[in-house]
Write a protein that holds these residues in place. Structure first.
Motif, mmCIF file in Angstrom:
data_model
loop_
_atom_site.group_PDB
_atom_site.id
_atom_site.type_symbol
_atom_site.label_atom_id
_atom_site.label_comp_id
_atom_site.label_asym_id
_atom_site.label_seq_id
_atom_site.Cartn_x
_atom_site.Cartn_y
_atom_site.Cartn_z
ATOM 1 N N ILE A 119 38.432 52.742 42.357
ATOM 2 C CA ILE A 119 37.689 52.900 41.099
ATOM 3 C C ILE A 119 36.346 52.183 41.167
ATOM 4 N N VAL A 120 36.334 50.972 41.770
ATOM 5 C CA VAL A 120 35.087 50.189 41.863
ATOM 6 C C VAL A 120 34.555 50.267 43.295
ATOM 7 N N LYS A 121 34.559 51.471 43.845
ATOM 8 C CA LYS A 121 34.321 51.664 45.282
ATOM 9 C C LYS A 121 32.949 51.191 45.770
ATOM 10 N N ASN A 122 31.973 51.097 44.906
ATOM 11 C CA ASN A 122 30.642 50.652 45.339
ATOM 12 C C ASN A 122 30.380 49.181 45.031
ATOM 13 N N SER A 123 31.428 48.451 44.634
ATOM 14 C CA SER A 123 31.264 47.050 44.255
ATOM 15 C C SER A 123 31.393 46.121 45.452
ATOM 16 N N PRO A 124 30.871 44.886 45.336
ATOM 17 C CA PRO A 124 31.068 43.897 46.404
ATOM 18 C C PRO A 124 32.544 43.626 46.676
ATOM 19 N N VAL A 183 35.349 50.234 33.967
ATOM 20 C CA VAL A 183 35.755 49.376 35.084
ATOM 21 C C VAL A 183 34.869 49.640 36.290
ATOM 22 N N SER A 184 34.591 50.910 36.564
ATOM 23 C CA SER A 184 33.746 51.269 37.700
ATOM 24 C C SER A 184 32.358 50.646 37.585
ATOM 25 N N ALA A 185 31.843 50.590 36.360
ATOM 26 C CA ALA A 185 30.494 50.053 36.146
ATOM 27 C C ALA A 185 30.448 48.531 36.154
ATOM 28 N N SER A 186 31.608 47.869 36.182
ATOM 29 C CA SER A 186 31.640 46.410 36.043
ATOM 30 C C SER A 186 31.199 45.665 37.295
ATOM 31 N N GLN A 187 31.235 46.319 38.451
ATOM 32 C CA GLN A 187 30.744 45.747 39.709
ATOM 33 C C GLN A 187 31.295 44.346 40.012
ATOM 34 N N PRO A 188 32.601 44.185 40.101
ATOM 35 C CA PRO A 188 33.174 42.864 40.394
ATOM 36 C C PRO A 188 32.912 42.426 41.829
ATOM 37 N N GLU A 189 32.888 41.127 42.005
ATOM 38 C CA GLU A 189 32.777 40.550 43.346
ATOM 39 C C GLU A 189 34.148 40.141 43.879
ATOM 40 N N ALA A 190 35.123 40.054 42.991
ATOM 41 C CA ALA A 190 36.484 39.706 43.370
ATOM 42 C C ALA A 190 37.427 40.298 42.329
ATOM 43 N N VAL A 191 38.666 40.537 42.732
ATOM 44 C CA VAL A 191 39.646 41.153 41.847
ATOM 45 C C VAL A 191 40.916 40.305 41.815
ATOM 46 N N LEU A 192 41.451 40.113 40.615
ATOM 47 C CA LEU A 192 42.761 39.490 40.447
ATOM 48 C C LEU A 192 43.748 40.586 40.089
ATOM 49 N N ILE A 193 44.864 40.630 40.805
ATOM 50 C CA ILE A 193 45.892 41.641 40.578
ATOM 51 C C ILE A 193 47.144 40.971 40.021
#
Length: 335
Positions: free
Chosen positions: A291-296, A257-267
């Motif tokens: 978890i995705v702290k470095n993502s957009p 998940v961390s490596a996935s680099q999402p630009e938006a998240v659905l919860i």
């Protein structure tokens, strides 16, 4: 499946001081125009001699779907719904229907069979598992209470094969079963029009990279490249960053998940349930962004809470596509 059992009886009591008149032969109820109808569901053939009049619904999307078809007056029993906010105007109808289970599951076998339902609609087979103390599909069929499973969610394999076209098929089948095909086709046309509008608006735009999750620090409860949520993301102009992960709702390592680099998240949102085992959507979003702290997505704190009811077969998943598209491509909806 055997034909729906129709209970039709007429008693005429005539009282007079003279000898009773000779009784005429019992009259059978005249068949209703357009019936019988037959539909296929979960590899079974369901035949109806007339529209169901005493319906029990399971998990809430099944109730919402019947409401959308204007069939609330046919529902005589429902399960509890406390996971997501109601659609406009639905809670008033919901409150008028007797609750036969205080969970999203059907009641236990004896209570279920005592309902005398002539039709049952749900979107999970778990409510008909004998091991859990529930009445099975076969037992209900024998009792004259045929079961219809929305979305064809009849097995884990079929959950993965689901497409949003299955929801349209459900609306069409239910229209036939209840003798309201014109109403169903009108609703289908309206919903298809909404989806076509979304497609036109997002066409040609760069897909937004989306992570869909139900929380978790590791493994993460997330949505892979099959099923409802994946399709909603794609239709809304997104790209599921876990599209190569097999499965619908599944566990994914925090590292992936961390490596996935999402630009938006659905919860996945359980807006009315709170507690240690059911954190709020903002809490799950914060957990995900860590978890995705470095993502957009984390940098912009960009997330949308999606009602969990929209992530199961039913009318609401078609509506949710527009909401997700507006979130992913707000500029496409400015006019």
């Amino acid at each position: 499946m055997k034909k729906l059992l129709v209970l039709a009886a007429a008693l005429t009591l005539t009282a007079c001081s003279q000898a009773p008149a000779a009784q005429e032969p019992e009259q059978r109820a005249a068949p209703q125009a357009g019936f019988p109808v037959t539909v296929e569901n979960c590899g079974r053939t369901l035949t109806f001699d007339r529209p169901p009049a005493k319906v029990v619904t399971g998990y809430h999307p099944s109730l919402e779907t019947l409401f959308a078809l204007g069939l609330g007056d046919r529902i005589t029993g429902r399960t509890n719904f406390s996971e997501s906010a109601f659609l406009p105007g639905h809670q008033e109808q919901y409150d008028k229907i007797p609750e036969i289970s205080d969970t999203i599951m059907m009641p236990q076998k004896e209570i279920m069979l005592s309902q005398g339902a002539d039709f049952i609609v749900d979107n999970q087979m778990a409510s008909f598992d004998a091991a859990g103390g529930y009445a099975t599909v076969e037992e209900l069929d024998a009792a004259g209470s045929p079961v219809y499973i929305l979305g064809g969610w009849c097995s884990p394999e079929e959950v993965l094969r689901f497409t949003l076209d299955d929801t349209f098929d459900d609306l069409r089948n239910l229209g036939k079963i209840f003798g309201v095909s014109d109403r169903a086709e009108k609703l289908i046309s309206e919903l298809q029009g909404q989806l076509d509008d979304v497609k036109k608006r997002v066409e040609g735009r760069t897909p937004v990279k989306v992570l869909a999750t139900d929380g978790g620090k590791g493994p993460v409860n997330a949505y892979g490249g099959s099923g409802i949520t994946h399709q909603m993301i794609t239709l809304a102009g997104g790209e599921n960053v876990l599209k190569d992960v097999k499965g619908d709702y599944t566990e994914v390592s925090a590292e992936q998940v961390s490596a996935s680099q999402p630009e938006a998240v659905l919860i996945s949102d359980y807006s009315t349930l709170r507690g240690e085992d059911m954190p709020s959507s903002p809490a799950k979003a914060a957990e995900t962004f860590a978890i995705v702290k470095n993502s957009p997505a984390a940098e912009e704190q960009r997330y949308l809470a999606v009602p969990v009811a929209a992530q199961h077969p039913g009318y609401r998943n078609l509506l949710a596509v527009t909401d997700i598209a507006r979130f992913l491509h707000p500029d496409a909806f400015t006019q």
